[in-house]
Scaffold this active site. Structure first.
Site, PDB file in Angstrom:
ATOM      1  N   HIS A  94      92.922  37.305 -24.968  1.00  0.00           N
ATOM      2  CA  HIS A  94      92.164  38.539 -25.174  1.00  0.00           C
ATOM      3  C   HIS A  94      90.787  38.383 -24.502  1.00  0.00           C
ATOM      4  CE1 HIS A  94      89.788  41.632 -27.143  1.00  0.00           C
ATOM      5  NE2 HIS A  94      90.930  42.231 -27.404  1.00  0.00           N
ATOM      6  N   GLU A 140      93.561  45.567 -20.560  1.00  0.00           N
ATOM      7  CA  GLU A 140      92.333  46.019 -21.218  1.00  0.00           C
ATOM      8  C   GLU A 140      91.135  45.698 -20.342  1.00  0.00           C
ATOM      9  OE1 GLU A 140      92.005  44.081 -25.106  1.00  0.00           O
ATOM     10  OE2 GLU A 140      92.790  45.910 -25.931  1.00  0.00           O
TER      11      GLU A 140
HETATM   12  O1  G3P Z   1      92.487  44.320 -28.596  1.00  0.00           O
HETATM   13  C1  G3P Z   1      92.135  45.671 -28.498  1.00  0.00           C
HETATM   14  C2  G3P Z   1      90.671  45.821 -28.334  1.00  0.00           C
HETATM   15  O2  G3P Z   1      90.123  44.882 -27.473  1.00  0.00           O
HETATM   16  C3  G3P Z   1      90.286  47.217 -27.935  1.00  0.00           C
HETATM   17  O3  G3P Z   1      89.050  47.423 -28.518  1.00  0.00           O
HETATM   18  O4  G3P Z   1      87.457  48.734 -29.848  1.00  0.00           O
HETATM   19  O5  G3P Z   1      87.989  49.408 -27.480  1.00  0.00           O
HETATM   20  O6  G3P Z   1      89.706  49.738 -29.300  1.00  0.00           O
HETATM   21  P1  G3P Z   1      88.536  48.911 -28.787  1.00  0.00           P
END
Ligand code: G3P
Length: 225
Positions: A94, A140
């Site tokens: 992550h 991400e």
């Molecule tokens: O693992 C998911 C996370 O990193 C996404 O964060 O707060 O942008 O939904 P957020």
């Protein structure tokens, strides 16, 4: 894991420290029961046993496991221990817990009987990680995580499409700023197989209501397919 899947990464937000994680897990269980969409919750190592035993309707995720073997390691998160505690899946790499040897971490987790969602920050990383045998890959962009700003669906739709392509058939999940039904629909239309969400749900005034909205958008899309 069945797809599409909605995974909340609880991280270490104050809302879920202590008993808060059980309440959040219970909400996830209600939503998956009512809507029939697969739902997961990535929790602290200290909460894996409680969440997996008290709320068996959802998939309990570890937020990380180490690549070490059992033995003289202090503070390591041994994959076998995560599995024994009740985790079915682990996140690996992550953006907030990047690792040096991604393949070794995936191999060790799978050897312990865990499924693996490996996190990637670009289509190039998606392409490489897809060759390491993960069960799914989560794209991400780190700069959009946790922000109050645009979501990955709003800011980088073309990168979602490129990442789906780069995943070469490995289910591609997306995360970063996901907080509306539109975010869900755009990503699904681009080929995403699921979502990784944190602040939108954990910090919501009514997390359960938002879960019904976001997971409901997944259900609606799946019914149109
Ligand atoms: O693992 C998911 C996370 O990193 C996404 O964060 O707060 O942008 O939904 P957020």
């Amino acid at each position: 894991m069945d797809y599409p899947i909605f995974i909340t990464n609880a991280k270490t937000y104050p809302q879920i420290t202590g008993d808060g994680i059980i309440a959040l897990a219970m909400s996830h269980a209600k939503v998956t029961r009512d809507l029939g969409v697969t739902v997961g919750l990535a929790v602290s190592p200290f909460a894996i046993a409680s969440v997996s035993s008290i709320v068996p309707e959802i998939i309990t995720f570890a937020q990380h496991t180490d690549a070490c073997e059992a033995g003289r390691n202090t503070g390591a998160q041994l994959p076998e221990s995560a599995k024994w505690a009740g985790a079915e899946v682990t996140l690996i790499n992550h953006s907030e817990h990047r690792v040096e040897n991604v393949k070794a971490h995936i191999d060790r987790a799978k050897a312990a009987g865990l499924q693996v969602v490996v996190c990637a920050e670009s289509p190039a990383e998606v392409e490489v990680f897809a060759t390491y045998g993960p069960d799914a890959i989560a794209y991400e962009p780190a700069d959009l995580i946790g922000g109050e700003g645009k979501s990955v669906s709003e800011a980088k739709p073309e990168i979602i499409a490129q990442s789906v392509e780069a995943a070469s058939g490995v289910p591609l999940l997306v995360g970063a700023g996901i907080k509306t039904e539109a975010d869900i629909k755009v990503a699904l239309e681009l080929g995403a197989s699921g979502f990784l969400v944190a602040s939108g749900v954990v910090k919501a005034d009514d997390p359960e209501a938002l879960l019904y909205e976001l997971v409901g958008a997944i259900r609606q899309f799946a019914m149109q397919e």
